[in-house]
Design a protein around this motif. Sequence first.
Motif, PDB file in Angstrom:
ATOM      1  N   HIS A 257      52.724  32.980  36.943  1.00 28.68           N
ATOM      2  CA  HIS A 257      52.809  34.037  35.925  1.00 28.68           C
ATOM      3  C   HIS A 257      52.925  35.391  36.635  1.00 28.68           C
ATOM      4  CE1 HIS A 257      51.563  30.966  33.021  1.00 28.68           C
ATOM      5  NE2 HIS A 257      50.626  30.625  33.902  1.00 28.68           N
ATOM      6  N   PRO A 258      54.103  35.735  37.120  1.00 22.21           N
ATOM      7  CA  PRO A 258      54.273  36.952  37.925  1.00 22.21           C
ATOM      8  C   PRO A 258      53.948  38.232  37.190  1.00 22.21           C
ATOM      9  CG  PRO A 258      56.400  36.008  37.332  1.00 22.21           C
ATOM     10  CD  PRO A 258      55.369  34.994  36.960  1.00 22.21           C
ATOM     11  N   GLU A 259      53.908  38.200  35.869  1.00 23.78           N
ATOM     12  CA  GLU A 259      53.616  39.409  35.101  1.00 23.78           C
ATOM     13  C   GLU A 259      52.132  39.763  35.112  1.00 23.78           C
ATOM     14  OE1 GLU A 259      53.268  35.943  32.222  1.00 23.78           O
ATOM     15  OE2 GLU A 259      54.508  36.517  33.949  1.00 23.78           O
TER      16      GLU A 259
ATOM     17  N   GLY B 257      42.985  37.556  30.516  1.00 22.44           N
ATOM     18  CA  GLY B 257      42.282  37.550  29.246  1.00 22.44           C
ATOM     19  C   GLY B 257      43.232  37.641  28.070  1.00 22.44           C
ATOM     20  N   SER B 258      44.283  38.444  28.209  1.00 25.58           N
ATOM     21  CA  SER B 258      45.271  38.585  27.143  1.00 25.58           C
ATOM     22  C   SER B 258      46.040  37.287  26.919  1.00 25.58           C
ATOM     23  CB  SER B 258      46.238  39.724  27.481  1.00 25.58           C
ATOM     24  OG  SER B 258      47.208  39.878  26.468  1.00 25.58           O
ATOM     25  N   MET B 259      46.440  36.621  28.029  1.00 27.44           N
ATOM     26  CA  MET B 259      47.186  35.372  27.909  1.00 27.44           C
ATOM     27  C   MET B 259      46.349  34.268  27.284  1.00 27.44           C
ATOM     28  SD  MET B 259      49.254  35.211  31.547  1.00 27.44           S
ATOM     29  CE  MET B 259      50.017  33.653  31.100  1.00 27.44           C
ATOM     30  N   LEU B 260      45.080  34.213  27.652  1.00 28.83           N
ATOM     31  CA  LEU B 260      44.221  33.115  27.208  1.00 28.83           C
ATOM     32  C   LEU B 260      43.596  33.350  25.835  1.00 28.83           C
ATOM     33  CD1 LEU B 260      44.605  32.293  30.182  1.00 28.83           C
ATOM     34  CD2 LEU B 260      42.166  31.747  30.277  1.00 28.83           C
ATOM     35  N   PHE B 261      43.191  34.609  25.564  1.00 30.43           N
ATOM     36  CA  PHE B 261      42.396  34.872  24.358  1.00 30.43           C
ATOM     37  C   PHE B 261      42.900  36.055  23.534  1.00 30.43           C
ATOM     38  CE2 PHE B 261      39.509  33.274  27.756  1.00 30.43           C
ATOM     39  CZ  PHE B 261      39.284  32.005  27.228  1.00 30.43           C
TER      40      PHE B 261
ATOM     41  N   GLN C 196      34.125  31.377  34.877  1.00 29.77           N
ATOM     42  CA  GLN C 196      34.708  30.901  33.628  1.00 29.77           C
ATOM     43  C   GLN C 196      36.220  31.127  33.506  1.00 29.77           C
ATOM     44  OE1 GLN C 196      31.783  32.629  33.974  1.00 29.77           O
ATOM     45  NE2 GLN C 196      30.544  32.514  32.104  1.00 29.77           N
ATOM     46  N   PRO C 197      36.748  32.331  33.841  1.00 26.99           N
ATOM     47  CA  PRO C 197      38.187  32.526  33.648  1.00 26.99           C
ATOM     48  C   PRO C 197      39.032  31.566  34.470  1.00 26.99           C
ATOM     49  CG  PRO C 197      37.090  34.629  33.952  1.00 26.99           C
ATOM     50  CD  PRO C 197      36.088  33.572  34.277  1.00 26.99           C
ATOM     51  N   MET C 198      38.591  31.215  35.690  1.00 23.01           N
ATOM     52  CA  MET C 198      39.398  30.367  36.552  1.00 23.01           C
ATOM     53  C   MET C 198      39.447  28.935  36.029  1.00 23.01           C
ATOM     54  SD  MET C 198      38.092  33.035  37.978  1.00 23.01           S
ATOM     55  CE  MET C 198      38.939  34.489  38.565  1.00 23.01           C
ATOM     56  N   GLY C 199      38.314  28.457  35.467  1.00 21.07           N
ATOM     57  CA  GLY C 199      38.357  27.151  34.823  1.00 21.07           C
ATOM     58  C   GLY C 199      39.308  27.147  33.644  1.00 21.07           C
ATOM     59  N   CYS C 200      39.276  28.221  32.863  1.00 20.45           N
ATOM     60  CA  CYS C 200      40.193  28.339  31.715  1.00 20.45           C
ATOM     61  C   CYS C 200      41.642  28.485  32.170  1.00 20.45           C
ATOM     62  CB  CYS C 200      39.787  29.533  30.850  1.00 20.45           C
ATOM     63  SG  CYS C 200      38.182  29.372  30.036  1.00 20.45           S
ATOM     64  N   MET C 201      41.872  29.165  33.279  1.00 20.74           N
ATOM     65  CA  MET C 201      43.237  29.349  33.792  1.00 20.74           C
ATOM     66  C   MET C 201      43.867  28.012  34.178  1.00 20.74           C
ATOM     67  SD  MET C 201      42.338  32.769  35.945  1.00 20.74           S
ATOM     68  CE  MET C 201      43.513  32.514  37.258  1.00 20.74           C
ATOM     69  N   TRP C 202      43.090  27.155  34.867  1.00 20.10           N
ATOM     70  CA  TRP C 202      43.625  25.847  35.242  1.00 20.10           C
ATOM     71  C   TRP C 202      43.931  25.025  34.000  1.00 20.10           C
ATOM     72  CZ3 TRP C 202      43.191  20.683  34.673  1.00 20.10           C
ATOM     73  CH2 TRP C 202      43.870  19.874  35.597  1.00 20.10           C
TER      74      TRP C 202
END
Length: 466
Positions: A102-104, A112-116, A393-399
């Motif tokens: 996700h280069p952007e 956070g914006s992409m996930l939530f 938490q964010p890294m678990g959600c990112m994967w």
Amino acid sequence: MSSPPSSEIKKGYAPGHVDAESQHVAEDAVFGEVVEGGPDYRAVGWKGTVALMLKTQIGLGVLSIPAVFDVLGLIPGILCLFIIGIITCWSNYVVGVFKLRHPEVYGIEDVGSMLFGRVGREILGGAFALWWVCVAGSGMLGISIALNSLSEHGTCTAVFVAVAAIIGFALSSIPTLGKITWVAWIGLVGILSAILTVTIAVGLQDRPPAAPLTDGPWKSDFKLFGNPTFAEAAAALTSLVFAYAGTPAFFNIVSEMRDPRMYTRAVMIQQSISTCFYGVVGIVVYYYCGSYVASPALGSAGAMMKKVCYGLALPGLIASTMLVTHINAKYFFIRTLRGSRHLNHNTPTHWIVWFSYTAGVSLAAYVIASAVPVFGGLVSLVGALFGTLMCFQPMGCMWLYDNWSAGKATKSPKWIAMVVWCVFVIASGTFLMIAGTYGSLVEIIASYSVSGGSKAWTCADNSNST
């Protein structure tokens, strides 16, 4: 650990187009076109990335590890250190993989914006900003302690904090990470030298300065297993997370790399060096000092060595303050000017906005360092609230965001194991956040009950307690 498919990288999923011959980035998904005469945001090589990561991660947090071992005991302390080190190593790795896909993405607020959505952007972005402004304030306080130690309280402590804020503002205003890598190298050498010096010195001294005088040789009272209360154990674990909490800044660092595909190499070197130093310093200093270890540990080898160690550490404290101030200001800067020509052109608006944010972050950090009572407790509280929130938490959600849909169809053993791992990372991070917050609040209340907290803008010597 799974890397993005090579076909994705070849198709241009790496953040920015890189000229193969010159290794120069012509256009970037975050910063836009690199124009002649404008700031080159993509100028950090992988070796410079190692230095920036190490300086972001290794600070005086490492010197609280012997005190953590005193609370938990040597064996549980070592186990907890390496478990948190493994989790944050994986988190750091995921940052690079996510950036390539996700280069952007520039910072954790974009994640956070992409996930939530908008709520996720504001929560993680606000946590990021508050976290780093408190860390910058902690760095300014550290500089004032060093100056007090070296000068034997040569002037009012409030003056030293103000001097630290001015130095931090001046150096952090250098516009790109590529141009401040040299400061990170100097600071890294300084802090590592101080850590090694105090580690050697405690092994050569007869007894720690705080230990009582006794007839005959002094024997360390180190414990293999501690007996902490829940609040004490939770606060100790939060201190270990704090020592590894450079992760949210790695988004910003990888965004300014010439070739982000070299990120994994840099992060593995960084994490290996950090963990080795943390383990060696924690074990050796605690073994020789026992319960009489100072926190930070630079004061554990006597008055003269304290001066020597703080003299060596001063460049590292300055570099840490500069770097976290720069990264925090860059967060606001990018959010304000992203997508406009002012981001990559040296226009008056570009410089006004940039200097406004570096000055604003420096001022906020200075106010927090000078005005807030029980500052150490405040940093511990913010670290408990936001340290795990940005490292676990964010890294678990990112994967899961990148792999859930594709893996759900086949449900291979590897995919199932990674889903279980991600759930563990998210759950453990949430537990540490809640428990650490409770432990920090208990410590703040206890500090107030004993001393009423520290005074705002005090002139008192703040080096005596360390």
